[in-house]
Design an enzyme around this catalytic site. Structure first.
Site, PDB file in Angstrom:
ATOM      1  N   ASP A  53      -4.377  -4.840   6.113  1.00  0.00           N
ATOM      2  CA  ASP A  53      -4.654  -5.786   4.897  1.00  0.00           C
ATOM      3  C   ASP A  53      -3.459  -6.524   4.365  1.00  0.00           C
ATOM      4  OD1 ASP A  53      -6.243  -6.706   2.718  1.00  0.00           O
ATOM      5  OD2 ASP A  53      -5.340  -5.169   1.372  1.00  0.00           O
ATOM      6  N   MET A  88       0.065   1.393   5.196  1.00  0.00           N
ATOM      7  CA  MET A  88      -0.570   1.605   6.270  1.00  0.00           C
ATOM      8  C   MET A  88      -1.801   0.728   6.587  1.00  0.00           C
ATOM      9  SD  MET A  88      -2.382   4.996   7.494  1.00  0.00           S
ATOM     10  CE  MET A  88      -3.270   5.437   8.919  1.00  0.00           C
ATOM     11  N   HIS A 139      -2.638  -1.188  -3.169  1.00  0.00           N
ATOM     12  CA  HIS A 139      -3.761  -0.377  -3.269  1.00  0.00           C
ATOM     13  C   HIS A 139      -3.632   0.887  -4.075  1.00  0.00           C
ATOM     14  CE1 HIS A 139      -4.215  -1.794   1.134  1.00  0.00           C
ATOM     15  NE2 HIS A 139      -4.660  -2.641   0.288  1.00  0.00           N
ATOM     16  N   SER A 151       0.710  -1.192   0.089  1.00  0.00           N
ATOM     17  CA  SER A 151       0.008  -0.139   0.128  1.00  0.00           C
ATOM     18  C   SER A 151       1.029   1.338   0.037  1.00  0.00           C
ATOM     19  CB  SER A 151      -1.065   0.047   1.260  1.00  0.00           C
ATOM     20  OG  SER A 151      -1.863   1.124   1.260  1.00  0.00           O
ATOM     21  N   THR A 152       0.716   2.093   0.824  1.00  0.00           N
ATOM     22  CA  THR A 152       1.666   3.448   1.213  1.00  0.00           C
ATOM     23  C   THR A 152       2.911   2.955   0.842  1.00  0.00           C
ATOM     24  OG1 THR A 152      -0.035   4.028   2.599  1.00  0.00           O
ATOM     25  CG2 THR A 152       1.816   5.390   2.383  1.00  0.00           C
TER      26      THR A 152
END
Length: 340
Positions: free
Chosen positions: A282, A279, A186, A160-161
Site C-alpha cells: 500500500d 508490510m 494503518h 504501517s508496521t
C-alpha cells in the site's frame, strides 16, 4: 515455519488465537501461556519467532512484561488489545517500548468481524516475523529547520508496521512553521484518536485526527481516522481535509494509496511524499503517481525500517527520488522546503 507463542489470560482467547494462526500453512503455534511467568518459561523452552501478548494480564501486566522482555531478550511482539480508549493508550505505549505491531480484539462474535480479525492476525504475525525488533534512530544533533512559513506546500506521509514510532520521530522534529502534513497510518478506529492525542502531547506542532472539512494550515498534522480514507479537496485555492467512507483499498482503510492519489491529482508539484516502514505494498503505486505528477518522493531505507515492505515495493517501482534513513528524512524535508 513461523513459531508463535500465544500469551493471554483468557482460555477462550488463547484457543481462538491458536486456532486462527494454525490455519495458516506457514505458522505453527508452539505453545500458550496465561501469565507473564508462564510466558517466561515457555520462551526459554520453545524459542518462538513471534509472540502475541495480551495488554491486560494478572500477576504482571503486559507492559511490565514487555519492558523486561525487550531489556533481556528482544523479539518480535504483536500486542492484542481491547478496542477501547484505555486499550489504545496502553498499546501505543507498548509500541514505544518495542512491540512491532498490534491488533484490536473483535468487538463481538459476528462472523464478519471474526473473519476480518483472522485475516489481520495472520498478516500481522507474518509481518512481525520479518521485523527488526527494533532499531531506534540515533539521535544526531538536530538540524535547525528554516524559520519561515512554506505557503502552498504539503507533506504527505504513509506508514504501517512500525509506523507509529517512525511518525512520532519525524513529527517531533517539525517546527510550527512547517507545511500542513497529512498522514495515513494503518490503524483501527479509537486507536487513531489516541495516536493523534499522544503525538500532540509530545510534539511542537498541533496534531489532530481529521474529522473532514478542516482547512489545511501550517504547523498542523492531520491523521486519517481508523475507519475512513483521508484525501484532500481544493476549493478557491485553499486545501481541505476530505474523508471518504468507501471500501478498503489494498485491504486497508485508511489506505496510503488513496491519500497519495488524491494529492497527485490536485497538488502534486507543491507536495513531498514520504513512504515509511510497513508490510505489504500500500502506498507504492500512489507514491509513483505522486512522483510522475511532479512531487518529490522519499522512501524510508531498508536499514531503518521495521518491515521494508511498502517502501521496498515503492523502490522496486522506481517511485522515489531517493531512499533515506529515518533520521535523515526530516533534514531532507527542511532542505527541500527551503527552496522556494
Amino acid at each position: 515455519m513461523i513459531k508463535v507463542l500465544v500469551i493471554d489470560d483468557s482460555a477462550l482467547m488463547r484457543k481462538l488465537l491458536s486456532h486462527m494462526l494454525e490455519q495458516a500453512e506457514d505458522i505453527e503455534v508452539v505453545g500458550t501461556a496465561e501469565d507473564a511467568y508462564q510466558a517466561r518459561e515457555q520462551i526459554k523452552k520453545l524459542n518462538p519467532d513471534v509472540i502475541t501478548l495480551d495488554v491486560e494480564m494478572p500477576k504482571m501486566d503486559g507492559l511490565a512484561f514487555l519492558r523486561n522482555l525487550m531489556r533481556l531478550r528482544p523479539m518480535p511482539v504483536v500486542m492484542v488489545s481491547s478496542l477501547t480508549e484505555k486499550g489504545a493508550a496502553v498499546t501505543l505505549e507498548a509500541m514505544e517500548l518495542g512491540a512491532v505491531d498490534f491488533i484490536a480484539k473483535p468487538k463481538n462474535n459476528q462472523p464478519q468481524d471474526l473473519t476480518q480479525f483472522h485475516h489481520y492476525l495472520v498478516h500481522k504475525v507474518r509481518g512481525a516475523s520479518q521485523a527488526k525488533y527494533q532499531i531506534k534512530p540515533k539521535h544526531k544533533t538536530p538540524v535547525k529547520p528554516p524559520r519561515k512559513r512554506f505557503h502552498n506546500r504539503l507533506i504527505a506521509i504513509g506508514a504501517s508496521t512500525g509506523g507509529t514510532e517512525a511518525i512520532q520521530y519525524l513529527l517531533k522534529q517539525m517546527p510550527l512553521t512547517c507545511p500542513p502534513i497529512l498522514i495515513a497510518q494503518h490503524i483501527p478506529p479509537v486507536f487513531s484518536a489516541s495516536f493523534a492525542k499522544r503525538l500532540n502531547s509530545n510534539c511542537e506542532i498541533e496534531i489532530i485526527e481529521a474529522q473532514g472539512g478542516e482547512m489545511l494550515t501550517p504547523g498542523t498534522a492531520y491523521i486519517a481516522p481508523g475507519d475512513k480514507h483521508l484525501t484532500i479537496d481544493v476549493r478557491l485555492g485553499f486545501a481541505y481535509c476530505k474523508l471518504i467512507d468507501s471500501d478498503p483499498v489494498n485491504r486497508h482503510k485508511p489506505s496510503v494509496d488513496v491519500l497519495f492519489d488524491s494529492i497527485a491529482e490536485v497538488q502534486a508539484k507543491s507536495a513531498v511524499g514520504v513512504l515509511l516502514t510497513g508490510m505489504g505494498q500500500d502506498g507504492s503505486k500512489g507514491l509513483l503517481k505522486l512522483n510522475k505528477a511532479g512531487a518529490y518522493t522519499i522512501a524510508q531505507d531498508e536499514a531503518s525500517s521495521v518491515v521494508w515492505g511498502m517502501p521496498g515495493a515503492a523502490v522496486a517501482l522506481g517511485a522515489c527520488n531517493e531512499q533515506l534513513n529515518l533520521e535523515d528524512i526530516a533534514p531532507k524535508l527542511f532542505e527541500l522546503l527551503a527552496i522556494e
